[in-house]
Design a protein around this motif. Structure first.
Motif, PDB file in Angstrom:
ATOM      1  N   PRO A 155      23.095 -18.047  -1.776  1.00  0.00           N
ATOM      2  CA  PRO A 155      21.685 -17.623  -1.843  1.00  0.00           C
ATOM      3  C   PRO A 155      21.039 -17.469  -0.464  1.00  0.00           C
ATOM      4  O   PRO A 155      21.282 -18.254   0.444  1.00  0.00           O
ATOM      5  CB  PRO A 155      21.025 -18.747  -2.649  1.00  0.00           C
ATOM      6  N   VAL A 156      20.240 -16.431  -0.366  1.00  0.00           N
ATOM      7  CA  VAL A 156      19.516 -16.100   0.866  1.00  0.00           C
ATOM      8  C   VAL A 156      18.044 -15.901   0.513  1.00  0.00           C
ATOM      9  O   VAL A 156      17.729 -15.342  -0.546  1.00  0.00           O
ATOM     10  CB  VAL A 156      20.065 -14.807   1.497  1.00  0.00           C
ATOM     11  N   ALA A 157      17.154 -16.328   1.378  1.00  0.00           N
ATOM     12  CA  ALA A 157      15.742 -15.975   1.252  1.00  0.00           C
ATOM     13  C   ALA A 157      15.507 -14.710   2.069  1.00  0.00           C
ATOM     14  O   ALA A 157      15.589 -14.734   3.297  1.00  0.00           O
ATOM     15  CB  ALA A 157      14.852 -17.111   1.736  1.00  0.00           C
ATOM     16  N   LEU A 158      15.268 -13.616   1.373  1.00  0.00           N
ATOM     17  CA  LEU A 158      14.952 -12.336   2.011  1.00  0.00           C
ATOM     18  C   LEU A 158      13.445 -12.254   2.176  1.00  0.00           C
ATOM     19  O   LEU A 158      12.698 -12.296   1.191  1.00  0.00           O
ATOM     20  CB  LEU A 158      15.452 -11.184   1.147  1.00  0.00           C
ATOM     21  N   MET A 159      12.998 -12.134   3.416  1.00  0.00           N
ATOM     22  CA  MET A 159      11.578 -12.129   3.705  1.00  0.00           C
ATOM     23  C   MET A 159      11.113 -10.747   4.140  1.00  0.00           C
ATOM     24  O   MET A 159      11.628 -10.180   5.103  1.00  0.00           O
ATOM     25  CB  MET A 159      11.264 -13.166   4.785  1.00  0.00           C
ATOM     26  N   LEU A 160      10.158 -10.217   3.398  1.00  0.00           N
ATOM     27  CA  LEU A 160       9.524  -8.942   3.715  1.00  0.00           C
ATOM     28  C   LEU A 160       8.016  -9.193   3.714  1.00  0.00           C
ATOM     29  O   LEU A 160       7.295  -8.818   2.793  1.00  0.00           O
ATOM     30  CB  LEU A 160       9.917  -7.879   2.684  1.00  0.00           C
ATOM     31  N   VAL A 161       7.564  -9.856   4.746  1.00  0.00           N
ATOM     32  CA  VAL A 161       6.179 -10.316   4.830  1.00  0.00           C
ATOM     33  C   VAL A 161       5.401  -9.391   5.759  1.00  0.00           C
ATOM     34  O   VAL A 161       5.730  -9.270   6.942  1.00  0.00           O
ATOM     35  CB  VAL A 161       6.122 -11.779   5.316  1.00  0.00           C
ATOM     36  N   ALA A 162       4.395  -8.721   5.201  1.00  0.00           N
ATOM     37  CA  ALA A 162       3.522  -7.835   5.976  1.00  0.00           C
ATOM     38  C   ALA A 162       4.289  -6.721   6.668  1.00  0.00           C
ATOM     39  O   ALA A 162       3.985  -6.358   7.808  1.00  0.00           O
ATOM     40  CB  ALA A 162       2.698  -8.637   6.988  1.00  0.00           C
ATOM     41  N   VAL A 163       5.292  -6.159   5.981  1.00  0.00           N
ATOM     42  CA  VAL A 163       6.057  -5.064   6.572  1.00  0.00           C
ATOM     43  C   VAL A 163       6.041  -3.813   5.692  1.00  0.00           C
ATOM     44  O   VAL A 163       5.952  -2.689   6.197  1.00  0.00           O
ATOM     45  CB  VAL A 163       7.508  -5.501   6.877  1.00  0.00           C
ATOM     46  N   VAL A 189      16.197 -15.471  -3.001  1.00  0.00           N
ATOM     47  CA  VAL A 189      14.740 -15.455  -3.139  1.00  0.00           C
ATOM     48  C   VAL A 189      14.169 -14.281  -2.361  1.00  0.00           C
ATOM     49  O   VAL A 189      14.586 -14.028  -1.218  1.00  0.00           O
ATOM     50  CB  VAL A 189      14.134 -16.773  -2.603  1.00  0.00           C
ATOM     51  N   LEU A 190      13.241 -13.556  -2.959  1.00  0.00           N
ATOM     52  CA  LEU A 190      12.488 -12.521  -2.251  1.00  0.00           C
ATOM     53  C   LEU A 190      11.085 -13.040  -2.005  1.00  0.00           C
ATOM     54  O   LEU A 190      10.362 -13.395  -2.952  1.00  0.00           O
ATOM     55  CB  LEU A 190      12.421 -11.236  -3.068  1.00  0.00           C
ATOM     56  N   ILE A 191      10.705 -13.108  -0.735  1.00  0.00           N
ATOM     57  CA  ILE A 191       9.357 -13.506  -0.324  1.00  0.00           C
ATOM     58  C   ILE A 191       8.677 -12.267   0.234  1.00  0.00           C
ATOM     59  O   ILE A 191       9.153 -11.684   1.215  1.00  0.00           O
ATOM     60  CB  ILE A 191       9.419 -14.616   0.751  1.00  0.00           C
ATOM     61  N   LEU A 192       7.569 -11.859  -0.379  1.00  0.00           N
ATOM     62  CA  LEU A 192       6.992 -10.555  -0.045  1.00  0.00           C
ATOM     63  C   LEU A 192       5.474 -10.639  -0.013  1.00  0.00           C
ATOM     64  O   LEU A 192       4.855 -11.269  -0.866  1.00  0.00           O
ATOM     65  CB  LEU A 192       7.455  -9.534  -1.096  1.00  0.00           C
ATOM     66  N   SER A 193       4.896  -9.984   0.985  1.00  0.00           N
ATOM     67  CA  SER A 193       3.441  -9.789   1.001  1.00  0.00           C
ATOM     68  C   SER A 193       3.140  -8.359   1.396  1.00  0.00           C
ATOM     69  O   SER A 193       3.872  -7.748   2.183  1.00  0.00           O
ATOM     70  CB  SER A 193       2.749 -10.770   1.956  1.00  0.00           C
ATOM     71  N   HIS A 194       2.072  -7.824   0.822  1.00  0.00           N
ATOM     72  CA  HIS A 194       1.694  -6.425   1.038  1.00  0.00           C
ATOM     73  C   HIS A 194       0.186  -6.345   1.181  1.00  0.00           C
ATOM     74  O   HIS A 194      -0.560  -6.963   0.420  1.00  0.00           O
ATOM     75  CB  HIS A 194       2.148  -5.582  -0.158  1.00  0.00           C
ATOM     76  N   ALA A 195      -0.284  -5.586   2.164  1.00  0.00           N
ATOM     77  CA  ALA A 195      -1.719  -5.397   2.342  1.00  0.00           C
ATOM     78  C   ALA A 195      -2.312  -4.664   1.144  1.00  0.00           C
ATOM     79  O   ALA A 195      -1.708  -3.728   0.614  1.00  0.00           O
ATOM     80  CB  ALA A 195      -1.986  -4.596   3.615  1.00  0.00           C
ATOM     81  N   VAL A 267       0.853 -10.731  -2.993  1.00  0.00           N
ATOM     82  CA  VAL A 267       1.985 -11.540  -2.555  1.00  0.00           C
ATOM     83  C   VAL A 267       2.713 -12.068  -3.774  1.00  0.00           C
ATOM     84  O   VAL A 267       2.172 -12.174  -4.866  1.00  0.00           O
ATOM     85  CB  VAL A 267       1.537 -12.702  -1.649  1.00  0.00           C
ATOM     86  N   GLY A 268       3.983 -12.415  -3.548  1.00  0.00           N
ATOM     87  CA  GLY A 268       4.758 -13.002  -4.626  1.00  0.00           C
ATOM     88  C   GLY A 268       6.104 -13.485  -4.127  1.00  0.00           C
ATOM     89  O   GLY A 268       6.541 -13.163  -3.017  1.00  0.00           O
ATOM     90  N   VAL A 269       6.748 -14.262  -4.970  1.00  0.00           N
ATOM     91  CA  VAL A 269       8.101 -14.768  -4.704  1.00  0.00           C
ATOM     92  C   VAL A 269       8.930 -14.544  -5.952  1.00  0.00           C
ATOM     93  O   VAL A 269       8.480 -14.862  -7.068  1.00  0.00           O
ATOM     94  CB  VAL A 269       8.080 -16.267  -4.332  1.00  0.00           C
ATOM     95  N   GLY A 270      10.114 -13.975  -5.779  1.00  0.00           N
ATOM     96  CA  GLY A 270      10.984 -13.719  -6.909  1.00  0.00           C
ATOM     97  C   GLY A 270      12.367 -14.328  -6.733  1.00  0.00           C
ATOM     98  O   GLY A 270      12.839 -14.488  -5.600  1.00  0.00           O
ATOM     99  N   LEU A 271      13.013 -14.672  -7.841  1.00  0.00           N
ATOM    100  CA  LEU A 271      14.360 -15.224  -7.829  1.00  0.00           C
ATOM    101  C   LEU A 271      15.318 -14.201  -8.405  1.00  0.00           C
ATOM    102  O   LEU A 271      15.074 -13.612  -9.466  1.00  0.00           O
ATOM    103  CB  LEU A 271      14.432 -16.501  -8.681  1.00  0.00           C
TER     104      LEU A 271
END
Length: 273
Positions: A155-163, A189-195, A267-271
């Motif tokens: 498992p990897v936490a893929l981070m796409l925060v403010a991109v 895990v997908l960690i994501l935030s979007h304006a 924003v959200g986090v997914g598995l």
């Protein structure tokens, strides 16, 4: 004539702002130039409270990284990581507060962000910073330093925060996220935030003027809402509370939430199951 700071890599156009250095202005960093500060002032005039929203985004990142680490995820791939912020709020700091041996790779296409990250991580065998572009997922996944530190069979936490809000529809960011998702093991895990600023958000303005400020130096800022942003989680199971504003995702007792701009964004986090 202004002196170019010694931290500026060779070949940088100091007269043109960059997204990463603008973000650095908003969070009170020291790795920004006159052109960035001037543009940041215009951005804050266009959308008052933008810096407050950026602070809420960073706080979400810290809570989400901690959540992933508490699940036992010990590998973090932070794409569009930007310039490290002052203090101990960066991905590797937060993850290692839970899992001391957590491995982290920061990815950005801004040379200042990569150079500064490498400087901070010098001598750290479990972390790296590489030059990479979200629009070329395979190049990121195949990068030697990613391969050396990230085991894609775990498992990897893929981070796409403010991109993702800087990627236009014509470049199909959903398909790029799907490529990254398909390379990840179950349990990732997908960690994501979007304006996102909704017209009924209560902030008294919209994002249109801010979009013009960014487009003036070539950055196309997208204002995608929950429906469009939610599509990035295809193939992931959203964890509670689902898609929210920045300050509303699993807030801590000390999470600041007294300004409307702290509740903007999606924003959200997914598995990955």
């Amino acid at each position: 004539m202004a002196t170019t700071p010694d931290w500026v890599p060779a070949g940088i156009d100091t007269d043109t702002p960059s997204v990463a250095r603008l973000y650095d202005v908003y969070v009170g960093g020291e790795h920004n130039l006159d052109s960035d500060r001037e543009t940041a002032r215009s951005a804050l005039d266009a959308l008052p409270g933008l810096d407050i929203a950026i602070g809420a985004n960073r706080a979400f990142l810290r809570r989400a990284v901690r959540y992933a680490a508490e699940l036992g995820v010990s590998q973090f791939l932070d794409i569009g990581s930007g310039i490290p912020t002052p203090g101990n709020g960066n991905t590797h700091d937060v993850a290692r507060g839970v899992i001391p041996g957590a491995r982290v790779v920061y990815v950005d296409h801004d040379p200042v962000a990569v150079a500064r990250s490498r400087e901070i991580l010098e001598g750290d065998p479990a972390a790296a910073a590489i030059t990479g572009d979200f629009l070329a997922p395979k190049d990121i996944l195949d990068h030697p330093e990613v391969r050396a530190l990230i085991d894609l069979d775990q498992p990897v936490a893929l981070m796409l925060v403010a991109v993702l809000h800087f990627i236009e529809d014509k470049d199909d960011p959903w398909e790029k996220v799907a490529q990254l998702r398909d390379a990840l093991a179950p349990g990732s895990v997908l960690i994501l935030s979007h304006a996102y600023v909704a017209k009924d958000s209560g902030v008294g303005t919209t994002s249109e003027e801010l979009q013009r400020v960014y487009s003036d130096f070539g950055a196309q800022l997208q204002n995608r809402g929950p429906a469009e942003t939610g599509r990035f989680f295809d193939g992931f199971r959203l964890v509670e509370p689902g898609l929210t504003g920045m300050a509303d995702w699993r807030p801590d007792a000390d999470t600041l939430a007294d300004h409307p701009m702290q509740h903007t964004g999606v924003v959200g986090v997914g598995l990955k199951v």
